[in-house]
Design a protein around this motif. Sequence first.
Motif, mmCIF file in Angstrom:
data_model
loop_
_atom_site.group_PDB
_atom_site.id
_atom_site.type_symbol
_atom_site.label_atom_id
_atom_site.label_comp_id
_atom_site.label_asym_id
_atom_site.label_seq_id
_atom_site.Cartn_x
_atom_site.Cartn_y
_atom_site.Cartn_z
ATOM 1 N N PHE A 12 15.130 -37.295 -9.376
ATOM 2 C CA PHE A 12 15.576 -35.426 -7.986
ATOM 3 C C PHE A 12 17.039 -36.156 -7.898
ATOM 4 O O PHE A 12 17.499 -35.661 -6.869
ATOM 5 C CB PHE A 12 14.808 -34.831 -7.390
ATOM 6 C CG PHE A 12 13.660 -34.138 -7.483
ATOM 7 C CD1 PHE A 12 13.770 -33.624 -8.708
ATOM 8 C CD2 PHE A 12 12.534 -35.206 -6.897
ATOM 9 C CE1 PHE A 12 12.404 -33.206 -9.230
ATOM 10 C CE2 PHE A 12 11.263 -34.664 -7.739
ATOM 11 C CZ PHE A 12 11.146 -33.628 -8.743
ATOM 12 N N GLU A 13 17.514 -37.568 -8.109
ATOM 13 C CA GLU A 13 18.792 -38.397 -7.948
ATOM 14 C C GLU A 13 20.351 -37.345 -8.218
ATOM 15 O O GLU A 13 20.841 -37.325 -8.215
ATOM 16 C CB GLU A 13 18.725 -39.466 -8.775
ATOM 17 C CG GLU A 13 18.520 -40.742 -7.269
ATOM 18 C CD GLU A 13 18.792 -40.895 -6.041
ATOM 19 O OE1 GLU A 13 19.770 -40.987 -5.802
ATOM 20 O OE2 GLU A 13 17.609 -40.630 -4.942
ATOM 21 N N SER A 14 19.661 -36.033 -9.159
ATOM 22 C CA SER A 14 21.187 -35.842 -9.737
ATOM 23 C C SER A 14 21.109 -34.140 -9.643
ATOM 24 O O SER A 14 22.283 -33.554 -10.213
ATOM 25 C CB SER A 14 21.408 -35.866 -11.485
ATOM 26 O OG SER A 14 20.330 -35.315 -12.314
ATOM 27 N N GLU A 15 19.938 -34.226 -8.318
ATOM 28 C CA GLU A 15 20.273 -32.500 -8.352
ATOM 29 C C GLU A 15 21.222 -32.631 -7.616
ATOM 30 O O GLU A 15 21.511 -33.130 -6.405
ATOM 31 C CB GLU A 15 18.780 -32.379 -7.302
ATOM 32 C CG GLU A 15 17.474 -32.504 -9.097
ATOM 33 C CD GLU A 15 17.676 -31.456 -9.098
ATOM 34 O OE1 GLU A 15 18.152 -29.954 -9.605
ATOM 35 O OE2 GLU A 15 16.977 -31.321 -11.033
ATOM 36 N N VAL A 56 22.772 -33.556 -3.415
ATOM 37 C CA VAL A 56 22.592 -34.865 -3.290
ATOM 38 C C VAL A 56 23.791 -35.727 -2.671
ATOM 39 O O VAL A 56 24.541 -35.812 -3.832
ATOM 40 C CB VAL A 56 21.641 -35.931 -4.518
ATOM 41 C CG1 VAL A 56 21.743 -37.486 -4.251
ATOM 42 C CG2 VAL A 56 20.752 -35.128 -4.624
ATOM 43 N N GLN A 57 23.855 -36.635 -1.874
ATOM 44 C CA GLN A 57 24.984 -36.901 -1.108
ATOM 45 C C GLN A 57 25.027 -38.236 -1.097
ATOM 46 O O GLN A 57 23.717 -38.747 -0.378
ATOM 47 C CB GLN A 57 25.427 -36.265 -0.608
ATOM 48 C CG GLN A 57 25.311 -34.484 -0.534
ATOM 49 C CD GLN A 57 26.250 -34.061 0.219
ATOM 50 O OE1 GLN A 57 26.804 -34.921 1.513
ATOM 51 N NE2 GLN A 57 26.806 -32.563 -0.231
ATOM 52 N N ALA A 58 25.501 -39.015 -1.904
ATOM 53 C CA ALA A 58 26.343 -40.043 -0.726
ATOM 54 C C ALA A 58 26.863 -40.543 0.506
ATOM 55 O O ALA A 58 26.690 -39.955 1.254
ATOM 56 C CB ALA A 58 27.079 -41.688 -1.958
ATOM 57 N N PRO A 59 25.835 -41.213 0.830
ATOM 58 C CA PRO A 59 25.363 -42.712 0.537
ATOM 59 C C PRO A 59 24.141 -42.750 0.621
ATOM 60 O O PRO A 59 23.218 -43.777 0.656
ATOM 61 C CB PRO A 59 26.160 -43.777 1.421
ATOM 62 C CG PRO A 59 26.176 -42.962 3.000
ATOM 63 C CD PRO A 59 26.657 -42.022 2.275
ATOM 64 N N TYR A 60 23.911 -41.535 1.063
ATOM 65 C CA TYR A 60 21.786 -41.328 1.527
ATOM 66 C C TYR A 60 20.911 -41.453 0.076
ATOM 67 O O TYR A 60 20.324 -41.153 -0.201
ATOM 68 C CB TYR A 60 22.119 -40.462 2.465
ATOM 69 C CG TYR A 60 21.871 -40.364 3.657
ATOM 70 C CD1 TYR A 60 22.083 -41.507 4.598
ATOM 71 C CD2 TYR A 60 23.693 -39.666 3.807
ATOM 72 C CE1 TYR A 60 22.843 -41.750 5.839
ATOM 73 C CE2 TYR A 60 24.197 -39.665 5.164
ATOM 74 C CZ TYR A 60 23.402 -40.602 5.956
ATOM 75 O OH TYR A 60 23.777 -40.964 6.839
ATOM 76 N N GLY A 61 21.910 -40.860 -1.332
ATOM 77 C CA GLY A 61 21.001 -39.929 -2.047
ATOM 78 C C GLY A 61 20.280 -39.259 -2.007
ATOM 79 O O GLY A 61 20.518 -38.073 -0.513
#
Length: 126
Positions: free
Chosen positions: A6-9, A12-17
Motif C-alpha cells: 500500500f506504499e503507493s496509495e 502515503v507521505q514521506a518521510p513516514y510512508g
Amino acid sequence: SPLRAFESELGVQAPYGFWDPLDFTADGNKENFLRRRAVEIKHGRVSMYACIGYLVPESIGKFPGYLSPSEGIKFSDVPNGLGALSKVPAEGWAQIVIFCGLIENTGFFQGRQNIGIMKDASMTNG
C-alpha cells in the motif's frame, strides 16, 4: 512484503510512508484495505456532522416548536451535548438509530456516486 503493498496509495507521505501502527493491513489484502479506508472516511463524515450538530444550535438557534408534543418537550428545552441524552425520549433515540441502520444497511453510501470533488463517495472504486 504485504506492508509495502500500500506504499503507493493516496495519503502515503514521506518521510513516514504507509502508516499502520496496529498492523490492520499486515496480510496485504487489498479488499480489506479499501473497506477500512471507506469506513474511516464514513466515520470522519459522521464526526464532522456531529460537530456541526453541536455548533449550529449554539450559534443559530434551535428549531421552533415541539420535539415531543405528547410529552411537552420543546426543542429549546433540549441542551446541547451529552445533556440531550437525558432529555430526548427513548422513542426519539430509537428513531435515530433505526434511520441510521436503514441508511447503513440499504447501501446508500455504497459504490460509485457522482458527488464531491473526486466524484466517488467511498474512494474504493478505481
